[in-house]
Motif scaffolding. Structure first.
Motif, short mmCIF file in Angstrom:
data_model
loop_
_atom_site.label_atom_id
_atom_site.label_comp_id
_atom_site.label_asym_id
_atom_site.label_seq_id
_atom_site.Cartn_x
_atom_site.Cartn_y
_atom_site.Cartn_z
N LEU A 266 1.01 -1.21 0.10
CA LEU A 266 0.08 0.16 0.08
C LEU A 266 0.74 1.14 0.12
N LEU A 267 0.59 2.27 -0.65
CA LEU A 267 0.85 3.67 -0.60
C LEU A 267 -0.23 4.41 -0.01
N TYR A 268 0.27 5.70 0.29
CA TYR A 268 -0.66 6.57 1.05
C TYR A 268 -0.53 8.05 0.27
N GLN A 269 -1.69 8.63 -0.10
CA GLN A 269 -1.57 9.81 -0.65
C GLN A 269 -2.28 10.89 0.35
N PRO A 270 -1.57 11.83 0.83
CA PRO A 270 -2.13 12.43 1.79
C PRO A 270 -3.35 13.45 1.46
N LYS A 271 -4.31 13.86 2.25
CA LYS A 271 -5.25 14.72 1.99
C LYS A 271 -5.07 16.05 2.83
N ILE A 272 -4.93 17.33 2.68
CA ILE A 272 -4.53 18.42 3.20
C ILE A 272 -5.72 19.44 3.29
N ASP A 273 -5.98 20.02 4.45
CA ASP A 273 -6.82 20.93 4.65
C ASP A 273 -6.26 22.39 3.82
N ALA A 274 -7.57 22.55 3.12
CA ALA A 274 -7.14 23.81 2.16
C ALA A 274 -6.76 25.30 2.91
N LEU A 275 -7.26 25.40 4.07
CA LEU A 275 -6.94 26.57 4.61
C LEU A 275 -5.91 26.71 5.30
N THR A 276 -5.35 25.75 6.10
CA THR A 276 -4.31 25.47 7.01
C THR A 276 -3.25 24.93 6.63
N ASN A 277 -3.19 23.99 5.46
CA ASN A 277 -2.23 23.26 4.70
C ASN A 277 -1.82 22.13 5.66
N LYS A 278 -2.67 21.67 6.38
CA LYS A 278 -2.36 20.57 7.57
C LYS A 278 -2.65 19.37 7.00
N LEU A 279 -1.96 18.44 7.48
CA LEU A 279 -2.35 16.89 7.13
C LEU A 279 -3.58 16.56 7.74
N VAL A 280 -4.53 16.00 7.05
CA VAL A 280 -5.99 15.68 7.91
C VAL A 280 -6.20 14.18 7.38
N GLY A 281 -5.56 13.67 6.37
CA GLY A 281 -5.84 12.02 6.21
C GLY A 281 -5.20 11.55 5.10
N VAL A 282 -5.36 10.33 4.54
CA VAL A 282 -4.62 9.80 3.66
C VAL A 282 -5.53 8.79 2.99
N GLU A 283 -5.20 8.36 1.67
CA GLU A 283 -6.06 7.59 1.04
C GLU A 283 -5.09 6.40 0.67
N ALA A 284 -5.61 5.04 1.11
CA ALA A 284 -4.73 3.93 0.98
C ALA A 284 -4.96 3.43 -0.39
N LEU A 285 -3.93 3.29 -1.23
CA LEU A 285 -3.83 2.73 -2.81
C LEU A 285 -2.90 1.72 -2.87
N ILE A 286 -3.76 0.47 -3.43
CA ILE A 286 -2.75 -0.55 -3.53
C ILE A 286 -2.19 -0.65 -4.80
N ARG A 287 -0.83 -1.45 -4.57
CA ARG A 287 0.08 -1.60 -5.79
C ARG A 287 0.52 -3.09 -6.07
N TRP A 288 0.55 -3.42 -7.17
CA TRP A 288 1.05 -4.79 -7.26
C TRP A 288 2.40 -4.90 -8.06
N GLU A 289 3.39 -5.56 -7.47
CA GLU A 289 4.83 -5.74 -7.81
C GLU A 289 4.95 -7.32 -8.19
N HIS A 290 4.67 -7.38 -9.50
CA HIS A 290 4.76 -8.45 -10.12
C HIS A 290 6.20 -9.11 -10.18
N PRO A 291 6.31 -10.30 -9.91
CA PRO A 291 7.85 -10.88 -9.95
C PRO A 291 8.63 -10.85 -11.24
N LYS A 292 7.83 -10.95 -12.35
CA LYS A 292 8.30 -10.74 -13.52
C LYS A 292 8.05 -9.66 -14.38
N ASN A 293 6.83 -8.95 -14.22
CA ASN A 293 6.66 -7.88 -15.20
C ASN A 293 6.61 -6.46 -14.30
#
Length: 501
Positions: A266-293
């Motif tokens: 999993l990788l995580y993309q931050p979500k930022i408060d538009a007014l304060t520029n503060k980190l408020v959350g992340v979205e979990a995003l799946i990645r597949w590392e194929h052994p050959k491809n």
């Protein structure tokens, strides 16, 4: 030999037997008149009763057997539910048509599969699905003309055989008519209205195949390709599809082993408060590392996982891993943030929702820091069921986000009914807001509407400082995109200079 002929022969035999017995008694000079009379009476009664026995006993039995044999013969070539021709009849028809065409006639198969019917069956049962299939079959039978054979060849699959249509455009128009007929909403007795989707694959003789087996196989290959198309869902067979299908099967097999081989992360993309520029959350995003491809894009394997049902174990793995990571951050003393996890429409079915609830009950992460993102398109496919399942999830204390808002139905009537806390404006509406006044106006309207309904609004796909500034100007709550951060490994979430935490 008929039954009447058999009975006539029996009567002749009985008469002969009677004559023989009389001769024997006469030869032996036995005075057994009472026996003679009894035999004569018995044989006469038998001869007299034979037609009655035939009419009352033998004939009904024979008719019942003939009816059963006719039924077996009929079912050998017809679908029991719809009375349409079945796969056997289709293959025989194709075989005959191809053999008698001498390569001069054009024969096309239009293969239609009803999408998501397995999910409907799992949720509402066989009776509802049978009624829907019957309705679709009757609708197509009555409204699609110029078809030489209409068959139901699998549980949710129909086939149309069309001969002597030279133009692919004409075949496409007929396929488009079929899709349009299927997509007309169907109301059932239980009060549900179903919006049915379908996919069509087309193969042609002699252009694509020279025999019935390949003709049907290639139509199926094209139909699977059609499922990946967002619009129309109609696909003609090409040779490249066979190669793609082979890669598809290989990828499916590899995908089945990816979890046990620990190939996902999993990788995580931050979500930022538009007014304060503060980190408020992340979205979990799946990645597949194929052994050959190597690294495989989610766009290439998530639809396959959806189609094969592998999204269920994959989705459970994502949920568990994301919550484990949140536990680690909390144990490390990090500032609590909201973990957003994507839920597939396949996961949001009655038979799978309890699996999600079990994972939620086991995690020590406070539910207010868990958010599920669900696509707008899925929610609208069955609004009543969606509402029921979302209420079940919402009752645990988690928050819910409607993903990709603004590109699908965007129905305000339905939006009021769903227990949604956040709207995510699709990146397609964000990428051109600097140049396109209409996109900017739409984004502004969505934000205003969300706030009126007491929802937070996230803009995803923000890539420039100007886009960020414009979104702040129209009071967007949170921003997600490459401008602040790409999806990153867990250790990098709390170490960026682009936002505070």
């Amino acid at each position: 030999m008929t039954i009447k002929q058999i009975i006539f022969r029996i009567a002749i035999i009985l008469l002969i037997v009677e004559a023989i017995i009389m001769l024997v008694l006469d030869f032996l000079a036995l005075n057994l008149d009472w026996i003679t009379e009894a035999i004569v009476d018995a044989l006469s009664l038998t001869i007299f009763a034979t037609p009655i026995i035939y009419k009352l006993v033998i004939k009904p039995f024979v008719l019942m057997r003939e009816t059963a044999e006719n039924r077996v013969t009929y079912l050998a070539y017809h679908d029991e539910l719809t009375s349409l021709a079945n796969r056997t009849k289709l293959l025989e028809w194709l075989d005959h048509s191809i053999k008698t065409s001498y390569g001069k006639n054009n024969i096309s198969i239009i293969l239609l599969e009803l999408d998501r019917f397995k999910d409907i069956q799992d949720t509402f049962g066989h009776a509802i699905v049978d009624n829907l299939v019957l309705d679709v079959a009757e609708r197509l039978r009555c409204n699609v003309s110029g078809v030489h054979l209409f068959a139901k060849i699998d549980t949710y699959m129909f086939a149309f055989v069309v001969e002597n249509i030279l133009s692919d455009d004409d075949i496409y128009l007929k396929s488009k008519q079929i899709i349009t007929l299927v997509q007309t909403p169907i109301s059932c007795k239980n009060g549900h209205a179903f919006n049915i989707e379908a996919s069509i694959g087309i193969s042609r003789f002699p252009k694509d195949a020279s025999n019935k087996t390949d003709l049907l196989k290639y139509a199926y290959t094209a139909m699977r390709q059609a499922k990946t198309i967002s619009k129309d869902k109609i696909s003609f067979y090409t040779q490249s599809l066979t190669e793609m299908s082979q890669r598809h099967l290989t990828l499916e097999e590899d995908l089945r082993h990816a979890i046990e081989n620990n190939e996902f992360h999993l990788l995580y993309q931050p979500k930022i408060d538009a007014l304060t520029n503060k980190l408020v959350g992340v979205e979990a995003l799946i990645r597949w590392e194929h052994p050959k491809n190597g690294l495989i894009n989610p766009v290439d394997f998530i639809p396959l996982a959806e189609e094969t049902g592998l999204i269920i174990p994959i989705g459970e793995w994502v949920l568990q891993e994301a919550l484990k990571q949140q536990e680690i951050w909390q144990k490390d003393g990090k500032e609590p943030i909201v973990m957003s996890i994507n839920l597939s429409g396949r996961q949001l079915q009655i038979e799978h929702i309890d699996q999600i609830l079990r994972v939620l009950n086991l995690t020590p992460v406070p539910k207010k820091y868990i958010d599920f993102e669900i696509t707008e398109t899925y929610l609208m496919e069955d609004a009543l069921l969606s509402q029921m399942l979302l209420e079940k999830l919402h009752s645990t204390g988690v928050s819910l986000s409607m993903d990709d808002f603004g590109t699908g139905y965007s129905s305000l009537a339905y939006l009021k009914r769903f227990k949604v806390n956040t709207l995510k404006i699709d990146r397609a509406l964000i990428q051109d807001i600097e140049e396109d006044k209409n996109d900017f106006a739409i984004a502004k309207a969505i934000i205003a509407m969300g706030h009126t309904l007491e929802m937070k609004v996230v803009a995803e796909g923000v890539e420039t400082e100007e886009q960020s500034r414009m979104l702040k100007q129209i009071s967007c709550d949170y921003i997600q995109g490459f401008y602040f951060s790409r999806p990153v490994h867990p250790y990098a979430v709390y170490s960026s200079d682009n936002y505070t935490y």
